[in-house]
Scaffold this active site. Structure first.
Site, PDB file in Angstrom:
ATOM      1  N   ILE A  65       0.878  -1.028   0.022  1.00 31.24           N
ATOM      2  CA  ILE A  65       0.169   0.161  -0.679  1.00 31.24           C
ATOM      3  C   ILE A  65       0.377   1.006  -0.033  1.00 31.24           C
ATOM      4  O   ILE A  65       0.775   1.794   1.016  1.00 31.24           O
ATOM      5  CB  ILE A  65      -1.040   0.156   0.926  1.00 31.24           C
ATOM      6  CG1 ILE A  65      -2.222  -1.409   1.094  1.00 31.24           C
ATOM      7  CG2 ILE A  65      -2.025   1.163   1.136  1.00 31.24           C
ATOM      8  CD1 ILE A  65      -2.963  -1.403   2.672  1.00 31.24           C
ATOM      9  N   PRO A  66       1.671   1.405  -1.440  1.00 32.98           N
ATOM     10  CA  PRO A  66       2.253   2.780  -1.645  1.00 32.98           C
ATOM     11  C   PRO A  66       1.696   4.019  -0.982  1.00 32.98           C
ATOM     12  O   PRO A  66       0.127   3.308  -1.187  1.00 32.98           O
ATOM     13  CB  PRO A  66       3.157   2.851  -2.820  1.00 32.98           C
ATOM     14  CG  PRO A  66       2.492   1.331  -3.182  1.00 32.98           C
ATOM     15  CD  PRO A  66       1.726   0.434  -2.274  1.00 32.98           C
ATOM     16  N   HIS A  67       1.490   4.632  -0.352  1.00 34.87           N
ATOM     17  CA  HIS A  67       0.643   5.895  -0.261  1.00 34.87           C
ATOM     18  C   HIS A  67       2.043   7.570  -0.187  1.00 34.87           C
ATOM     19  O   HIS A  67       3.400   6.946   0.483  1.00 34.87           O
ATOM     20  CB  HIS A  67       0.084   5.845   0.593  1.00 34.87           C
ATOM     21  CG  HIS A  67       0.725   5.486   2.158  1.00 34.87           C
ATOM     22  ND1 HIS A  67       0.979   4.203   2.390  1.00 34.87           N
ATOM     23  CD2 HIS A  67       0.994   5.943   3.273  1.00 34.87           C
ATOM     24  CE1 HIS A  67       1.586   4.145   3.850  1.00 34.87           C
ATOM     25  NE2 HIS A  67       1.795   5.326   4.233  1.00 34.87           N
ATOM     26  N   ALA A  68       0.973   8.478  -0.560  1.00 34.01           N
ATOM     27  CA  ALA A  68       2.144   9.594   0.129  1.00 34.01           C
ATOM     28  C   ALA A  68       1.269  11.002  -0.347  1.00 34.01           C
ATOM     29  O   ALA A  68       0.269  10.812  -0.495  1.00 34.01           O
ATOM     30  CB  ALA A  68       3.340  10.200  -1.262  1.00 34.01           C
ATOM     31  N   TYR A 113      -7.083  11.264   4.478  1.00 35.08           N
ATOM     32  CA  TYR A 113      -6.100  10.084   3.954  1.00 35.08           C
ATOM     33  C   TYR A 113      -6.263   8.754   4.879  1.00 35.08           C
ATOM     34  O   TYR A 113      -5.956   7.984   4.545  1.00 35.08           O
ATOM     35  CB  TYR A 113      -4.959  11.265   3.708  1.00 35.08           C
ATOM     36  CG  TYR A 113      -3.600  10.576   3.834  1.00 35.08           C
ATOM     37  CD1 TYR A 113      -3.258  10.046   2.455  1.00 35.08           C
ATOM     38  CD2 TYR A 113      -2.561  10.434   4.096  1.00 35.08           C
ATOM     39  CE1 TYR A 113      -2.220   9.725   2.239  1.00 35.08           C
ATOM     40  CE2 TYR A 113      -1.437   9.531   4.085  1.00 35.08           C
ATOM     41  CZ  TYR A 113      -0.800   9.441   3.847  1.00 35.08           C
ATOM     42  OH  TYR A 113       0.270   9.012   3.681  1.00 35.08           O
TER      43      TYR A 113
END
Length: 150
Positions: A65-68, A113
């Site tokens: 779950i890459p997130h930024a 988010y």
């Protein structure tokens, strides 16, 4: 906020291929730029790499779950990538990653988010949900699976 409200068919990639995490991040950035969601690829890539430096977003069980949060992101956005062969994403269990939800948000969207990140994590705990995503035959089917499980 529902995941199906921010994940659109054009952001579902079912035959994703990459050799490792760096190549995968490059491909994520290209897909996001090609979709028209972001027009500053260097800033997006930098934000994703900085997040990965804090610790891998490959959470194990074939999931990442890459997130930024980043200033070049205008709206909360999600993309889904499925890699039938699996990607060496540096997951905590050392196994390849097959299901990837990429979550991007403007810097100021902390609450929504984090809630969406938590929702994605909860959904992916279900074995049947993960298997249904692996078996989905198209982007519309992925969205239907998500709607049915939210």
């Amino acid at each position: 906020m529902q995941l199906a409200d921010v994940l659109h068919e054009k952001m579902v990639f079912l035959d994703f291929k990459a050799v490792g995490k760096d190549e995968a991040i490059d491909a994520f950035v290209k897909a996001i730029v090609d979709s028209g969601t972001v027009d500053e690829p260097a800033a997006l890539k930098s934000a994703l790499l900085e997040r990965e430096k804090l610790g891998t977003t490959g959470v194990g069980g074939g999931i990442a779950i890459p997130h930024a949060r980043c200033g070049v992101i205008k709206d909360l956005s999600v993309a889904f990538f499925r890699s039938p062969e699996g990607i060496n994403f540096g997951a905590i269990d050392g196994k390849p990653v097959n299901l990837i939800f990429l979550l991007l948000a403007p810097i100021a969207s902390g609450g929504p988010y984090l809630k969406l990140l938590a929702k994605i994590s909860r959904l992916l705990r279900g074995d049947e949900f993960r298997q249904a995503l692996m078996d989905a035959d198209g982007p519309a089917a992925v969205l239907e699976i998500i709607r049915d499980n939210e």
